[in-house]
Design a protein around this motif. Structure first.
Motif, PDB file in Angstrom:
ATOM      1  N   THR A  73      22.989  16.110   3.806  1.00 36.18           N
ATOM      2  CA  THR A  73      22.513  17.481   3.606  1.00 36.18           C
ATOM      3  C   THR A  73      21.589  17.506   2.388  1.00 36.18           C
ATOM      4  O   THR A  73      22.061  17.490   1.262  1.00 36.18           O
ATOM      5  N   PRO A  74      20.269  17.490   2.576  1.00 31.98           N
ATOM      6  CA  PRO A  74      19.587  17.487   3.882  1.00 31.98           C
ATOM      7  C   PRO A  74      19.523  16.078   4.464  1.00 31.98           C
ATOM      8  O   PRO A  74      19.773  15.105   3.752  1.00 31.98           O
ATOM      9  N   PRO A  75      19.165  15.950   5.749  1.00 28.47           N
ATOM     10  CA  PRO A  75      18.922  14.612   6.313  1.00 28.47           C
ATOM     11  C   PRO A  75      17.735  13.964   5.602  1.00 28.47           C
ATOM     12  O   PRO A  75      16.785  14.654   5.212  1.00 28.47           O
ATOM     13  N   THR A  76      17.805  12.648   5.424  1.00 26.26           N
ATOM     14  CA  THR A  76      16.787  11.962   4.619  1.00 26.26           C
ATOM     15  C   THR A  76      16.220  10.734   5.322  1.00 26.26           C
ATOM     16  O   THR A  76      16.792  10.226   6.298  1.00 26.26           O
ATOM     17  N   LEU A  77      15.132  10.283   4.777  1.00 31.50           N
ATOM     18  CA  LEU A  77      14.440   9.076   5.216  1.00 31.50           C
ATOM     19  C   LEU A  77      14.244   8.184   3.993  1.00 31.50           C
ATOM     20  O   LEU A  77      13.828   8.662   2.931  1.00 31.50           O
ATOM     21  N   THR A  78      14.535   6.873   4.123  1.00 26.77           N
ATOM     22  CA  THR A  78      14.403   5.950   3.002  1.00 26.77           C
ATOM     23  C   THR A  78      13.340   4.895   3.309  1.00 26.77           C
ATOM     24  O   THR A  78      13.354   4.282   4.386  1.00 26.77           O
ATOM     25  N   ILE A  79      12.425   4.727   2.376  1.00 27.43           N
ATOM     26  CA  ILE A  79      11.397   3.690   2.472  1.00 27.43           C
ATOM     27  C   ILE A  79      11.732   2.602   1.449  1.00 27.43           C
ATOM     28  O   ILE A  79      11.852   2.881   0.258  1.00 27.43           O
ATOM     29  N   ASP A  80      11.893   1.377   1.916  1.00 28.66           N
ATOM     30  CA  ASP A  80      12.217   0.282   1.012  1.00 28.66           C
ATOM     31  C   ASP A  80      11.043  -0.013   0.080  1.00 28.66           C
ATOM     32  O   ASP A  80       9.874   0.197   0.436  1.00 28.66           O
ATOM     33  N   ALA A  81      11.369  -0.533  -1.097  1.00 34.38           N
ATOM     34  CA  ALA A  81      10.332  -0.822  -2.091  1.00 34.38           C
ATOM     35  C   ALA A  81       9.319  -1.834  -1.574  1.00 34.38           C
ATOM     36  O   ALA A  81       8.128  -1.766  -1.899  1.00 34.38           O
ATOM     37  N   ALA A  82       9.766  -2.777  -0.741  1.00 36.94           N
ATOM     38  CA  ALA A  82       8.857  -3.806  -0.231  1.00 36.94           C
ATOM     39  C   ALA A  82       7.802  -3.234   0.701  1.00 36.94           C
ATOM     40  O   ALA A  82       6.736  -3.827   0.884  1.00 36.94           O
ATOM     41  N   CYS A  83       8.073  -2.068   1.288  1.00 37.53           N
ATOM     42  CA  CYS A  83       7.142  -1.459   2.242  1.00 37.53           C
ATOM     43  C   CYS A  83       6.369  -0.289   1.654  1.00 37.53           C
ATOM     44  O   CYS A  83       5.390   0.159   2.239  1.00 37.53           O
ATOM     45  N   SER A  84       6.820   0.194   0.493  1.00 34.91           N
ATOM     46  CA  SER A  84       6.146   1.327  -0.141  1.00 34.91           C
ATOM     47  C   SER A  84       4.905   0.846  -0.881  1.00 34.91           C
ATOM     48  O   SER A  84       4.886  -0.252  -1.435  1.00 34.91           O
ATOM     49  N   LYS A  85       3.884   1.694  -0.900  1.00 35.27           N
ATOM     50  CA  LYS A  85       2.630   1.297  -1.540  1.00 35.27           C
ATOM     51  C   LYS A  85       2.797   1.069  -3.032  1.00 35.27           C
ATOM     52  O   LYS A  85       2.170   0.174  -3.609  1.00 35.27           O
ATOM     53  N   HIS A  86       3.647   1.864  -3.691  1.00 33.15           N
ATOM     54  CA  HIS A  86       3.825   1.697  -5.134  1.00 33.15           C
ATOM     55  C   HIS A  86       5.045   0.845  -5.486  1.00 33.15           C
ATOM     56  O   HIS A  86       5.511   0.882  -6.620  1.00 33.15           O
ATOM     57  N   ARG A  87       5.539   0.094  -4.472  1.00 33.53           N
ATOM     58  CA  ARG A  87       6.621  -0.874  -4.696  1.00 33.53           C
ATOM     59  C   ARG A  87       7.844  -0.213  -5.316  1.00 33.53           C
ATOM     60  O   ARG A  87       8.429  -0.712  -6.269  1.00 33.53           O
TER      61      ARG A  87
END
Length: 366
Positions: free
Chosen positions: A154-168
């Motif tokens: 709550t709320p539902p979330t989305l996680t982007i790993d550091a290896a895939c994120s542009k700013h690491r």
């Protein structure tokens, strides 16, 4: 210190090799500013490079020379190699899609019946929706798996790993409620670590959008030369719609995961119609907007009995003294009448423009 990825190293070295080959450099003693600039200027003149890519090539060989100092070279021979102003040559001016245009793009993909870049119509529609409702970049979208989502939170979330994120850096973003309802269907049958959109980062996503837009009769490039490629249709539209629908600039900056609000504003496409809507929202109270229309003189004095002069009109005194014409109108606007004669009494030596108070003789300017 941020670790350089193997992919970035490969890209940099390919640029260095291209310059070395085109400049016919056989050893490190052949490296000089003139040779590098000549090669890059030739590619710039043919249109093969833009200003931004020119700078990328210059930075690549400059970094290569820095790496060789001091073990292989006593100093960097490319110190002072000039860069170009990338703002003067924007090759890909983008535009955000309007809500109706985006809905048409999704519908065009779903009903196309054809596969583009290895994605069928329904897959492309899901990619467009995910890009628009999250603002994720292409590589970040390609990394998504069922494990990336927490739909029970709550709320539902989305996680982007550091290896895939542009700013690491690991990012956790809130999900739109409608998107959260659709995701169980999209993830059905997939392993927890299986990609939702396999190899998306290797596909020509701009071509997908171009063909789906053209099929629906929408221009990929508008009359101003701005394109609606994948990055524009998704991320640019996402950020623009956040601000159009009431999000503050700091909120949009955080959702876009920008380090500087100036970058967020580059993704914001606010046109004249948006500005007109903003102006229309200004409160305009009748009690003060029409204050000059009440009965009586506009300067706030009531009319004397028998006075037939209307508010804002010149008085009989104005007909005698031309300098006083329009005095009331100037009072309404808050401006003094510079040509008004001085009034006697009341303290002070007030004078009219260019006259002495007592003699009424013209002042001699020295």
């Amino acid at each position: 210190m941020q670790k350089t990825s193997p992919k970035h190293v490969k890209l940099v070295m390919s640029r260095v090799r291209r310059i070395v080959q085109d400049a016919s450099m056989e050893s490190i003693v052949d490296i000089d500013i003139e040779s590098v600039e000549e090669v890059l200027r030739e590619r710039l003149a043919t249109g093969e490079l833009g200003f931004r890519t020119y700078n990328h090539y210059a930075q690549a060989i400059d970094s290569f020379c820095n790496w060789m100092v001091p073990k292989r070279m006593p100093h960097n021979p490319l110190q002072g190699l000039k860069r170009l102003n990338a703002q003067e040559d924007i090759r890909h001016q983008r535009r955000a899609l309007l809500p109706d245009e985006f809905a048409t793009l999704v519908q065009s993909a779903r009903t196309s019946g054809v596969s583009i870049q290895c994605f069928d119509g329904e897959q492309r529609a899901r990619i467009y929706i995910m890009s628009y409702m999250t603002g994720l970049r292409r590589r970040e979208l390609a990394s998504l798996t069922p494990e990336s989502f927490d739909l029970e939170g709550t709320p539902p979330t989305l996680t982007i790993d550091a290896a895939c994120s542009k700013h690491r850096r690991k990012d956790v973003l809130p999900l739109h409620a409608d998107l959260a309802l659709r995701l169980p269907e999209w993830c059905a049958g997939l392993a927890p670590d299986e990609k939702l959109f396999p190899k998306l980062d290797r596909r020509r996503t701009w071509l997908m959008v171009k063909k789906d837009l053209e099929r629906a009769g929408l221009p990929y490039r508008d009359k101003k030369g701005r394109v609606a490629d994948f990055h524009a249709a998704g991320r640019h539209t996402h950020i623009t719609e956040l601000l159009r629908n009431g999000a503050s600039v700091p909120e949009a900056k955080e959702l876009a995961r920008h380090s500087d609000v100036r970058m967020t504003m580059k993704y914001t496409h606010i046109g004249l119609a948006d500005q007109a809507k903003a102006i229309a929202k200004l409160p305009a109270g009748k009690s003060w907007l029409h204050i000059g229309c009440i009965s009586g003189h506009a300067d706030g004095h009531k009319k004397a009995s028998g006075d037939t002069t209307q508010a804002g009109q010149d008085t009989p005194e104005d007909a005698v003294n031309p300098c006083r014409k329009g005095v009331l109108a100037q009072k309404n606007a808050g401006w003094p009448c510079l040509a008004q004669p001085a009034k006697s009494g009341g303290g002070g030596n007030r004078t009219g423009l260019g006259y002495r108070a007592k003699s009424r003789k013209p002042m001699r300017l020295r």
